[in-house]
Each structure stands twice: as C-alpha cells, then as structure tokens.
Motif scaffolding. Structure first.
Motif, PDB file in Angstrom:
ATOM      1  N   UNK A   1       0.776  -1.029   0.092  1.00  0.00           N
ATOM      2  CA  UNK A   1      -0.187  -0.059   0.091  1.00  0.00           C
ATOM      3  C   UNK A   1       0.843   1.412   0.158  1.00  0.00           C
ATOM      4  N   UNK A   2       0.585   2.159  -0.811  1.00  0.00           N
ATOM      5  CA  UNK A   2       1.323   3.297  -0.984  1.00  0.00           C
ATOM      6  C   UNK A   2       0.778   4.412  -0.327  1.00  0.00           C
ATOM      7  N   UNK A   3       1.672   5.001   0.678  1.00  0.00           N
ATOM      8  CA  UNK A   3       0.648   5.930   1.460  1.00  0.00           C
ATOM      9  C   UNK A   3       1.383   7.289   1.439  1.00  0.00           C
ATOM     10  N   UNK A   4       1.012   8.627   1.422  1.00  0.00           N
ATOM     11  CA  UNK A   4       1.648   9.683   1.290  1.00  0.00           C
ATOM     12  C   UNK A   4       0.955  10.564   2.143  1.00  0.00           C
ATOM     13  N   UNK A   5       1.690  11.527   2.718  1.00  0.00           N
ATOM     14  CA  UNK A   5       1.373  12.776   3.583  1.00  0.00           C
ATOM     15  C   UNK A   5       0.371  13.495   2.863  1.00  0.00           C
ATOM     16  N   UNK A   6      -0.805  13.705   3.465  1.00  0.00           N
ATOM     17  CA  UNK A   6      -1.600  14.358   2.883  1.00  0.00           C
ATOM     18  C   UNK A   6      -2.001  15.858   3.789  1.00  0.00           C
ATOM     19  N   UNK A   7      -1.400  15.811   4.965  1.00  0.00           N
ATOM     20  CA  UNK A   7      -1.333  17.059   5.640  1.00  0.00           C
ATOM     21  C   UNK A   7      -1.010  16.980   7.043  1.00  0.00           C
ATOM     22  N   UNK A   8      -0.737  18.084   7.755  1.00  0.00           N
ATOM     23  CA  UNK A   8      -0.542  17.872   9.178  1.00  0.00           C
ATOM     24  C   UNK A   8      -1.690  18.682   9.821  1.00  0.00           C
ATOM     25  N   UNK A   9      -1.948  18.094  11.142  1.00  0.00           N
ATOM     26  CA  UNK A   9      -3.282  18.468  11.971  1.00  0.00           C
ATOM     27  C   UNK A   9      -2.748  19.004  13.274  1.00  0.00           C
ATOM     28  N   UNK A  10      -3.541  19.635  14.002  1.00  0.00           N
ATOM     29  CA  UNK A  10      -3.426  20.204  15.319  1.00  0.00           C
ATOM     30  C   UNK A  10      -4.608  19.636  16.093  1.00  0.00           C
ATOM     31  N   UNK A  11      -4.425  19.011  17.017  1.00  0.00           N
ATOM     32  CA  UNK A  11      -5.759  18.656  17.765  1.00  0.00           C
ATOM     33  C   UNK A  11      -5.500  19.068  19.120  1.00  0.00           C
ATOM     34  N   UNK A  12      -6.731  19.725  19.411  1.00  0.00           N
ATOM     35  CA  UNK A  12      -6.741  20.431  20.726  1.00  0.00           C
ATOM     36  C   UNK A  12      -7.438  19.704  21.736  1.00  0.00           C
ATOM     37  N   UNK A  13      -7.246  19.303  22.816  1.00  0.00           N
ATOM     38  CA  UNK A  13      -7.999  18.517  23.751  1.00  0.00           C
ATOM     39  C   UNK A  13      -8.241  19.110  25.093  1.00  0.00           C
ATOM     40  N   UNK A  14      -9.484  19.213  25.304  1.00  0.00           N
ATOM     41  CA  UNK A  14     -10.186  19.700  26.340  1.00  0.00           C
ATOM     42  C   UNK A  14      -9.708  19.063  27.577  1.00  0.00           C
ATOM     43  N   UNK A  15      -8.864  19.457  28.488  1.00  0.00           N
ATOM     44  CA  UNK A  15      -8.406  18.662  29.744  1.00  0.00           C
ATOM     45  C   UNK A  15      -9.522  18.200  30.723  1.00  0.00           C
ATOM     46  N   UNK A  16     -10.370  19.296  31.054  1.00  0.00           N
ATOM     47  CA  UNK A  16     -11.641  18.823  32.095  1.00  0.00           C
ATOM     48  C   UNK A  16     -12.490  17.581  31.217  1.00  0.00           C
ATOM     49  N   UNK A  17     -12.820  17.771  29.942  1.00  0.00           N
ATOM     50  CA  UNK A  17     -13.323  16.744  29.401  1.00  0.00           C
ATOM     51  C   UNK A  17     -12.711  15.382  29.435  1.00  0.00           C
ATOM     52  N   UNK A  18     -11.289  15.414  29.397  1.00  0.00           N
ATOM     53  CA  UNK A  18     -10.731  13.934  29.175  1.00  0.00           C
ATOM     54  C   UNK A  18     -10.584  13.589  30.832  1.00  0.00           C
TER      55      UNK A  18
END
Length: 72
Positions: A1-18
């Motif tokens: 399977x050939x995979x390529x990088x499509x993009x870079x993301x940033x996730x924001x995690x809400x500490x109280x929710x976790x």
C-alpha cells in the motif's frame, strides 16, 4: 500500500473533558491495551496528552477508536 502525507493537523484536547471521561474505567479499557494501564499518567494533563496521542494514531491509521477490529 502506498501512502503519502496529505497534511498535518493539530488537535486540541479539552483537559476537563478528558478528566471527566477518565473516571469511566470501561472507556479506558476500550482505548488502552491492558499493559498500557500501568503507564497511564495520573494527572489530568497527562491523561489528556495520552488521549491526544492515541487519537492521533487512530487518525493516522484511519481507523478511529471504535472501528471493529481495532485493538490496542
């Protein structure tokens, strides 16, 4: 399977929710392998970081947390 990088993301995690979600041990059992439980951080911020890392892996694999056949 050939995979390529499509993009870079940033996730924001809400500490109280976790922190609230981590009170449910069944949830942690679903997203963590049994051997990971002893390595889980004990602080809310540490748990949020662990959640973010697991979520990033699930996104990278394209499986999400809940797809049948996903085992940590």
């Amino acid at each position: 399977m050939n995979r390529s990088l499509l993009g870079i993301g940033v996730d924001v995690v809400h500490v109280p929710r976790i922190a609230r979600l981590s009170q449910n041990s069944r949830l942690l059992d679903k997203i963590c392998a049994p051997e990971e439980h002893r390595w889980l951080p004990t602080t809310d911020v540490g748990l949020a970081k662990a959640w973010g890392a697991k979520e990033a892996i699930a996104k990278t694999l394209g499986t999400g947390f809940w797809q049948v056949g996903v085992e940590w």
